[in-house]
Motif scaffolding. Sequence first.
Motif, short mmCIF file in Angstrom:
data_model
loop_
_atom_site.label_atom_id
_atom_site.label_comp_id
_atom_site.label_asym_id
_atom_site.label_seq_id
_atom_site.Cartn_x
_atom_site.Cartn_y
_atom_site.Cartn_z
N GLU A 272 0.29 12.73 -9.06
CA GLU A 272 -0.32 14.02 -8.74
C GLU A 272 0.68 15.15 -8.94
O GLU A 272 0.32 16.23 -9.42
CB GLU A 272 -0.83 14.00 -7.29
N SER B 115 0.68 4.28 -2.74
CA SER B 115 0.48 5.67 -2.32
C SER B 115 1.56 6.57 -2.88
O SER B 115 1.29 7.69 -3.35
CB SER B 115 0.47 5.75 -0.79
N SER B 116 2.81 6.08 -2.88
CA SER B 116 3.92 6.87 -3.41
C SER B 116 3.76 7.11 -4.90
O SER B 116 4.02 8.21 -5.40
CB SER B 116 5.24 6.15 -3.13
N ALA C 276 0.82 -1.21 0.00
CA ALA C 276 0.00 0.00 0.00
C ALA C 276 0.85 1.25 0.00
O ALA C 276 0.51 2.25 -0.65
CB ALA C 276 -0.93 -0.02 1.21
N SER C 277 1.98 1.23 0.72
CA SER C 277 2.84 2.42 0.78
C SER C 277 3.41 2.76 -0.58
O SER C 277 3.54 3.93 -0.95
CB SER C 277 3.98 2.19 1.78
N GLU D 285 0.92 7.15 -6.58
CA GLU D 285 -0.17 8.09 -6.79
C GLU D 285 0.27 9.52 -6.47
O GLU D 285 -0.14 10.47 -7.14
CB GLU D 285 -1.37 7.71 -5.92
N ASP D 286 1.11 9.67 -5.44
CA ASP D 286 1.65 11.00 -5.13
C ASP D 286 2.49 11.51 -6.29
O ASP D 286 2.44 12.70 -6.64
CB ASP D 286 2.51 10.93 -3.86
#
Length: 684
Positions: free
Chosen positions: A46, A39-40, A35-36, A42-43
């Motif tokens: 963005e 998340s990275s 998951a981490s 997706e960051d």
Amino acid sequence: MSLSPPSNLLRRHGRFHVKSSAVVRNEPRMMAAPASSISSIEDGKERIRNMFDKVELSVSAYDTAWVAMVPSPSSQETPCFPGTVDWILSSQLPDGSWGLPFRHPLLIKDTLSATLACVLALKRWQVGEDQMTKGLDFIRSNFASAMDEEQHSPVGFDVIFPTMIDHAMNLDVNFHLPKEDVEAILKKKDFELEPIKCKSTCVRNHCLAFIAEGLGDLQDWELAMTYQRKNGSILNSPSATAAALLHIHDDSSCHSYLCSVLQRFGNAVPMLYPSNTYARLCIVDKLQRLGIDRHFTVNIRNVLDEAFRLWIQGHEDLFSDIATSALAFRLLRFLGYEPLEIFGEQECAFDRFGGHLKDINDALELFKASELVIDGDDLFLQKQNSWSRSFLTQQLDDSAMVLLSLLFKRRYWDNKLDQLSFSRQKLSYCYFAAASTIFSPELADARLSWAKNGILTTVVDDFFDVGSSVEEQLDLIQLVERWNTKDEATCCSEKVEMVFSALHRTVSEIRDQACRYQDRNVALHVYGVWHRLIKSMWREAEMSRENSVPTMEYLENAYISFALGPIVLPALYLLGPKLSEEAITSEGYNNLYKLMSTCGRLLNDVRGFEREAKEGKLNAVSLHMSHSGADTIEEAVEGIKNMAVTKRRELLRIVLQREDCGSMGLQGFVLVDEQGLASILRRR
């Protein structure tokens, strides 16, 4: 006008690279990420999306120095922008230079320009004696680089740098250099300006405005001001705008532009402002080349829709420089924006490269754009293609990459292909040709299929050319024809066994991968591609042994023996989209393959006709002389080149206009047409 990239883009040897913290792993198999990590990623996405909305630019010491030289409207003895002088005093690097702190060894000319401009600014206001001394020491120590043709030259360097040297000497600056060295650099200016004078009025005037600060009193400033943009700048350049203000003291628009830039960036200025259009197009281009553009389709569509609107309007944001114009044209045409005509201001923008502003990045963008000719009557793009191709050819060096993953080498050695004395060793080349053509991380299987089959086609080609007897050739053909039977294969020689073993092992592996990707059995097609290739090579060998001279129907066999079939067609199965049996047997699919292969065969024959004539091999050039009435080799070569151009344009028209393509492997043919064909030609 000194050039530096936006801060969120890294410039390397004239190319821009998107800088992002998102890491894309080049692994053949995609594994579930924690998951981490998700998340990275997706960051990172963005942050890239935010680049489209807010382009950040780095400041330029060179341009800041020119702004610092502008006097106050109320007094010629005080600077108009004193904060820029303070920035220069506080921004000198330890070696005495100004500019990029971590520069490439071949970018000394850019640093020399920035350093000399800063010295002139300090001399103008009689401040920073210590900084001037250290700056002059740097210039003196590196002065030889100004005449070094191996160094990368900023646009207009050979005009601007000599002008600054002359201006410095008029201010009693002593460089402590040999007189002949100074005279040599001053002569460079006249040599560089002479070809510009011969250009068309549009091209000549734009070139002179683009390097306005390098002409000084020789510049027709009234003419240069015709290039003043709505924001008050000269071509969005702070340095050119500052130079205009030095000569036309009461231009309030120039003054307002510089004030607005300083208000945005503080006490220093970038090399170009605003540059949102070019920066955003660069981001689109790099995302496509990285193979991650699918994550940003909305952002990319918005950028290209806006670029298309600007193109139709002939807007100054798109046509102020060559790189922006060419990049916009290439992206828009390749993604199907039509009609996309070059006329009026657009044509002038493209033609400025002929104005002797020799920047490799501009040349490369122009060349890539001019390759998208789909109409034989498009003489303008053909002219630009010839111009930029010639320039880039002169700039090529002989260096080549020789590294290769140990895993890939090990597979080659396991098949014992390195023991075949007759075969050319093209391992590293085939690997990097595949990597440059199919570069997306998730396309690792397609990339390896391309590379492995590239190596195997080279081995088989050499086997039929010089490495086997008639008996061995027939034995290999029979083995391939019995490929899918359960009969135990027996080989007449060790060479045949080694070639067939490598062929069977590799093709079977790719077949199994293709079946998994396609959720159906595609073995017959994969086998068939190789069977047709080997039969075509046998026919060529037979004609060579019999000394027969066929007509130009030779191409009906030769386009197959060029060997793009096994390289490209199996890889299409591994690109992702499902290819139905109807698609791969359709007329459109096979027409694309034939056009691609015919174009490659013709260009290959042009390159190798002298060698192949000595070896007694068939070649389109020699056949063209025999059957077309060409009087000289030069005429025959030109005739074959024209045939290749016609085939390539037909292929490009089908691909770009999406004609007769349906759902069949279009991406693969696009990849080959863009880069792979050139790669394979060099392999041959």
